[in-house]
Design a protein around this motif. Structure first.
Motif, PDB file in Angstrom:
ATOM      1  N   UNK A   1      58.512  46.677 -37.718  1.00 13.77           N
ATOM      2  CA  UNK A   1      58.383  47.463 -36.495  1.00 13.77           C
ATOM      3  C   UNK A   1      57.014  48.097 -36.378  1.00 13.77           C
ATOM      4  N   UNK A   2      56.525  48.515 -37.527  1.00  9.58           N
ATOM      5  CA  UNK A   2      55.267  49.257 -37.495  1.00  9.58           C
ATOM      6  C   UNK A   2      54.048  48.359 -37.650  1.00  9.58           C
ATOM      7  N   UNK A   3      54.291  47.125 -38.014  1.00 10.35           N
ATOM      8  CA  UNK A   3      53.197  46.156 -38.200  1.00 10.35           C
ATOM      9  C   UNK A   3      52.186  46.661 -39.229  1.00 10.35           C
ATOM     10  N   UNK A   4      52.680  47.173 -40.323  1.00  9.91           N
ATOM     11  CA  UNK A   4      51.796  47.694 -41.362  1.00  9.91           C
ATOM     12  C   UNK A   4      51.776  46.755 -42.561  1.00  9.91           C
ATOM     13  N   UNK A   5      50.598  46.373 -43.025  1.00 11.84           N
ATOM     14  CA  UNK A   5      50.553  45.495 -44.198  1.00 11.84           C
ATOM     15  C   UNK A   5      50.945  46.223 -45.483  1.00 11.84           C
ATOM     16  N   UNK A   6      51.404  45.444 -46.445  1.00 13.71           N
ATOM     17  CA  UNK A   6      51.898  46.008 -47.700  1.00 13.71           C
ATOM     18  C   UNK A   6      51.068  45.500 -48.879  1.00 13.71           C
ATOM     19  N   UNK A   7      50.762  46.416 -49.778  1.00 11.12           N
ATOM     20  CA  UNK A   7      50.247  45.993 -51.080  1.00 11.12           C
ATOM     21  C   UNK A   7      51.356  46.269 -52.080  1.00 11.12           C
ATOM     22  N   UNK A   8      51.779  45.231 -52.800  1.00  8.05           N
ATOM     23  CA  UNK A   8      52.820  45.432 -53.807  1.00  8.05           C
ATOM     24  C   UNK A   8      52.159  45.861 -55.108  1.00  8.05           C
ATOM     25  N   UNK A   9      52.630  46.991 -55.625  1.00  2.00           N
ATOM     26  CA  UNK A   9      52.071  47.532 -56.868  1.00  2.00           C
ATOM     27  C   UNK A   9      53.027  47.309 -58.013  1.00  2.00           C
ATOM     28  N   UNK A  10      52.519  47.350 -59.206  1.00  2.00           N
ATOM     29  CA  UNK A  10      53.385  47.208 -60.384  1.00  2.00           C
ATOM     30  C   UNK A  10      53.959  45.803 -60.472  1.00  2.00           C
ATOM     31  N   UNK A  11      53.224  44.827 -59.957  1.00  2.00           N
ATOM     32  CA  UNK A  11      53.690  43.443 -60.011  1.00  2.00           C
ATOM     33  C   UNK A  11      53.397  42.883 -61.405  1.00  2.00           C
ATOM     34  N   UNK A  12      54.447  42.642 -62.143  1.00  2.00           N
ATOM     35  CA  UNK A  12      54.280  42.218 -63.530  1.00  2.00           C
ATOM     36  C   UNK A  12      54.614  40.759 -63.746  1.00  2.00           C
ATOM     37  N   UNK A  13      55.437  40.206 -62.878  1.00  2.00           N
ATOM     38  CA  UNK A  13      55.843  38.809 -63.099  1.00  2.00           C
ATOM     39  C   UNK A  13      55.462  37.945 -61.908  1.00  2.00           C
ATOM     40  N   UNK A  14      55.359  36.681 -62.204  1.00  3.83           N
ATOM     41  CA  UNK A  14      55.028  35.724 -61.162  1.00  3.83           C
ATOM     42  C   UNK A  14      56.154  35.662 -60.126  1.00  3.83           C
ATOM     43  N   UNK A  15      57.390  35.872 -60.588  1.00  5.79           N
ATOM     44  CA  UNK A  15      58.531  35.844 -59.662  1.00  5.79           C
ATOM     45  C   UNK A  15      58.411  36.946 -58.623  1.00  5.79           C
ATOM     46  N   UNK A  16      58.012  38.129 -59.093  1.00  2.00           N
ATOM     47  CA  UNK A  16      57.856  39.238 -58.151  1.00  2.00           C
ATOM     48  C   UNK A  16      56.772  38.928 -57.131  1.00  2.00           C
ATOM     49  N   UNK A  17      55.679  38.389 -57.622  1.00  3.60           N
ATOM     50  CA  UNK A  17      54.569  38.070 -56.721  1.00  3.60           C
ATOM     51  C   UNK A  17      54.982  36.992 -55.720  1.00  3.60           C
ATOM     52  N   UNK A  18      55.704  36.001 -56.225  1.00  4.15           N
ATOM     53  CA  UNK A  18      56.153  34.915 -55.345  1.00  4.15           C
ATOM     54  C   UNK A  18      57.132  35.437 -54.305  1.00  4.15           C
TER      55      UNK A  18
END
Ligand code: C2E
Ligand code: CA
Ligand code: CA
Length: 535
Positions: free
Chosen positions: A211-228
Motif C-alpha cells: 500500500x505504501x510502496x516502500x522498499x524493504x531491506x531485509x536485515x539479519x539474513x543468515x541463510x540463502x533460503x531467507x534471501x531467496x
C-alpha cells in the motif's frame, strides 16, 4: 581478550573514548541479492577500550542512553561516516550510501538534524551518500516529534530508513503515520521462520508496504533460503551474515574496491521515484518471470479460496484488457471478474500447482465492465507456479496471456458443432464429443434416449464396446481410431454395423486442435444408412 565493562566504567571512560577515537564504526554492507552487488552499508558503533578490548553496543548503548549521552556518540558516528565518504571520494574509492543510526535520545535534542547536516556540509558529502536510520521504538510517546525530525531530514534531502521494523511495537500503524523511505525488516524478529508465524508477519508487512510502496531491506539474513524467500516476494536488498558481518573500516574499503557495486544513482532512484511499476522490481522478478515469458505477470497469495494480489505489472493489467493503474487493480477483489465456472477452473489449477510444484496452466473467461464499452468477455491463459509458502498460505506467481481471439475461433467451431448436433436430433444422426486428454465421452440427447447411455462415459470407447454398441469384430479397429485421434488424426470415417442388430452407420470423427496443433477434442457422429446392411 576482551572484558565487558561495567556501566560505571563505560560512563567513566566515555569522554576519553570519544575524544581518542576509541568509539568508531564497523561497516556492514548491504547487497542486492538478485545481482550480488553492494548497494549500501550501515555504520555500527564499536568501542575499543585500550585496556579491556572491544565492547559491543548491546552493552554500552543502553548505559549511554540512560545517561543522556548517547547523543554525543551518535553525532560522532555521523561524523565518522561523512569522513569516510570524503576519504573514499578523494581517493577514487567507489562509494555506496552509508546509513547511521539515530536513537530516541537524539530526537529530543533540538539541533540534532542541523548538527548532522553541518557535518555533512563540512565534509562536502553529497546527501545521497548519507542515510539515517531510526527505530520504531523511537516514536513511542512522541509521534509528532519524530515526524518533525523526519521532515527536517527530508527537507535536506536525506533518505530516512525505518529500522527494526517488525520488532513488535504496532509496526503497521507506525508506518502509516511516519513518512519513511525505506523499511529495514529484521528477520530475527520473525525468527527466520518463514513457514510459521514469521510468514504471517512477513505477509502483513508486504501487504502494508504494498500500500505504501516502500522498499524493504531485509536485515539479519543468515541463510540463502531467507534471501531467496525475500527475493521471491520482490524484496532484494539484504544485509546480514550471509553476505558479510560488520567489518572494520579498512576491510570495508577493500570490499568497496573489490565488489562491483551497484550504481548508487539507480538505487536512489528506486527510493526517490517509487511508484507501482518500479515496485515491481525489474531485477529479481525479471529473472523469475520475464525470462520465461514476455507479458503480464502477477504475484498473489492463495489460502483456501482466498486470493490476494500482491503485485501485478503493467502488462498484466493491459493484457487483461483494462485501462487502470496496477494499484487500482490490486485493490479490487480479484474474483470480481470471474464467473463461477471460471473461478472453479482457476482454483483447480492453483490446487494442481500446489500439488505438483510445477507450472500449471488454464484458460479462464473474465467479464470486464467499463463505462465506455459496456460488458466484454476476455479469455486469459494463466501459467502459474508456487514460489513460496507460509503455513497453508501459498505465494503464487502467474503469467498471463490474452487468448480471447484464438478462443473466439474455437468457440465458433464449437458453436457450429452444437448447432449441428442440435440439427442432428431431427435426423438419423447420433453425435458425441470425445475429450482426447481425459478419454471422456459425452453423448447427445438421442444417444442417451435411444441407447440408454449416461451423460458421461469414462474410459471411452471401452463402455461402448462392452455394451455391444460397437460389435466385437469392430472393437479393435474402433480402439485404434481413438489412438489415432490422440496422435492427431484430423478426420476418420468408416461404415460400421452398430449394435447387436448390426445396423449400418457411417461413423465419423472430426478433431479439434489447439493453437499449438495439439488435438483437444473429437466430434463423433453416426449417420444411419437405410439401404445397406453390412455383413
Ligand atoms: P541494528 O541497528 O539493528 O544493527 C544491526 C545489528 O544486527 C548489528 O548488531 C549487526 O551486527 C547485527 N547483525 C547484522 N547481520 C546479522 C546477522 O545476519 N545475524 C545476526 N544475528 N545479527 C546480525 P550490533 O552491531 O551489535 O548493533 C546492535 C544494535 O546497537 C544496533 O542494532 C543498533 O540498535 C545499536 N547501534 C549500533 N550502532 C549504533 C549507533 O551508532 N548509534 C545508535 N544509536 N545505536 C547503534
Ligand atoms: Ca540500524
Ligand atoms: Ca536493525
Amino acid at each position: 581478550m576482551s572484558r565487558r565493562l561495567t556501566a560505571k566504567e563505560f560512563l567513566e571512560r566515555f569522554d576519553d573514548a570519544l575524544s581518542n577515537g576509541y568509539i568508531f564504526a564497523y561497516y556492514q554492507p548491504q547487497y542486492n541479492h538478485a545481482t550480488g552487488r553492494m548497494t549500501g552499508a550501515e555504520a555500527l558503533m564499536r568501542w575499543q577500550d585500550p585496556v579491556d578490548g572491544l565492547q559491543y553496543p548491546s552493552d554500552f548503548i543502553p548505559v549511554l542512553e540512560e545517561n543522556d549521552i548517547l547523543y554525543r556518540a551518535d553525532i560522532q558516528m555521523a561524523r565518522i561516516a561523512c569522513k569516510f565518504q570524503r576519504y573514499c571520494m578523494d581517493n577514487g574509492i567507489p562509494t555506496v550510501p552509508i546509513s547511521f543510526n539515530m536513537s530516541r535520545n537524539d530526537i529530543y535534542k533540538h539541533d540534532y538534524v542541523e548538527e548532522v547536516e553541518r557535518i555533512r556540509q563540512e565534509y562536502e558529502v553529497p546527501v545521497r551518500l548519507i542515510r539515517v536510520e531510526l527505530t520504531e521504538t523511537s516514536a513511542i510517546g512522541g509521534m509528532e516529534l519524530v515526524s518533525s525530525v523526519i521532515k527536517k531530514f527530508h527537507d535536506y534531502g536525506y533518505v530516512v530508513e525505518m529500522d527494526d521494523f517488525g520488532s513488535g511495537y504496532s509496526s503497521l500503524n507506525i508506518l502509516k503515520d511516519l513518512d519513511v523511505d525505506v523499511i529495514k525488516l529484521d528477520l530475527k524478529f520473525i525468527n527466520g521462520d518463514i513457514g510459521g508465524r514469521g510468514g504471517i508477519i512477513l505477509r502483513s508487512i508486504v501487504q502494508m508496504t504494498k500500500w505504501l510502496r516502500t522498499p524493504i531491506i531485509a536485515e539479519g539474513v543468515e541463510t540463502i533460503e531467507q534471501a531467496e524467500f525475500m527475493k521471491s516476494i520482490g524484496s532484494n536488498y539484504v544485509q546480514g551474515y550471509l553476505y558479510s558481518k560488520p567489518v572494520p573500516e579498512k576491510e570495508f574499503m577493500e570490499k568497496l574496491i573489490a565488489t562491483q557495486h551497484e550504481a548508487t544513482a539507480a538505487s536512489l532512484k528506486l527510493v526517490d521515484t517509487f511508484d507501482a511499476e518500479k515496485f515491481w522490481d525489474p531485477e529479481s522478478l525479471e529473472t523469475l518471470i520475464f525470462n520465461q515469458f514476455v507479458g503480464g505477470a502477477a504475484i498473489f497469495f492463495y489460502k483456501r479460496g482466498e486470493m490476494e494480489l500482491i503485485r501485478v505489472n503493467h502488462k498484466y493489467v493491459t493484457e487483461i484488457g483494462m485501462n487502470i493503474s496496477e494499484k487500482d487493480f490490486i485493490d479490487k477483489n480479484p474474483w470480481k471478474y470471474f464467473d463461477p465456472q471460471s473461478r472453479t477452473i482457476y482454483e483447480q489449477t492453483i490446487t494442481r500447482a500446489i500439488e505438483s510444484g510445477e507450472e500449471e496452466r488454464c484458460d479462464t473467461w473474465r467479464v470486464l465492465n467499463s463505462k465506455c464499452c459496456g460488458e466484454d468477455r476476455v479469455c486469459i491463459r494463466t501459467f502459474m507456479r508456487v514460489i513460496g509458502r507460509a503455513e497453508d498460505q501459498y505465494i503464487i506467481y502467474a503469467l498471463v496471456h490474452n487468448v480471447t481471439k484464438e478462443k473466439m475461433n474455437y468457440e465458433e467451431v464449437a458453436e457450429s458443432e452444437r448447432r449441428f448436433r442440435h440439427a442432428s436430433e431431427h435426423a438419423n444422426i447420433y453425435a458425441w464429443e470425445y475429450d482426447i486428454a481425459t478419454r471422456e465421452m459425452r453423448p447427445c440427447f438421442r444417444c442417451i434416449r435411444d441407447l440408454g447411455l449416461p451423460p458421461l462415459l469414462k474410459d471411452y470407447p471401452e463402455p461402448a464396446i462392452s455394451m455391444g454398441i460397437f460389435p466385437p469384430d469392430y472393437a479393435d479397429m474402433y480402439r485404434e481410431w481413438h489412438r489415432r485421434l490422440e496422435e492427431g488424426e484430423p478426420f476418420l470415417e468408416a461404415v460400421i454395423p452398430l449394435t447387436r442388430e448390426r445396423v449400418p452407420f457411417i461413423v465419423r470423427y472430426t478433431t479439434e486442435f489447439d493453437e499449438n496443433g495439439n488435438p483437444i477434442k473429437a466430434y463423433g457422429s453416426a449417420t444411419y444408412i437405410e439401404e445397406r446392411v453390412v455383413e
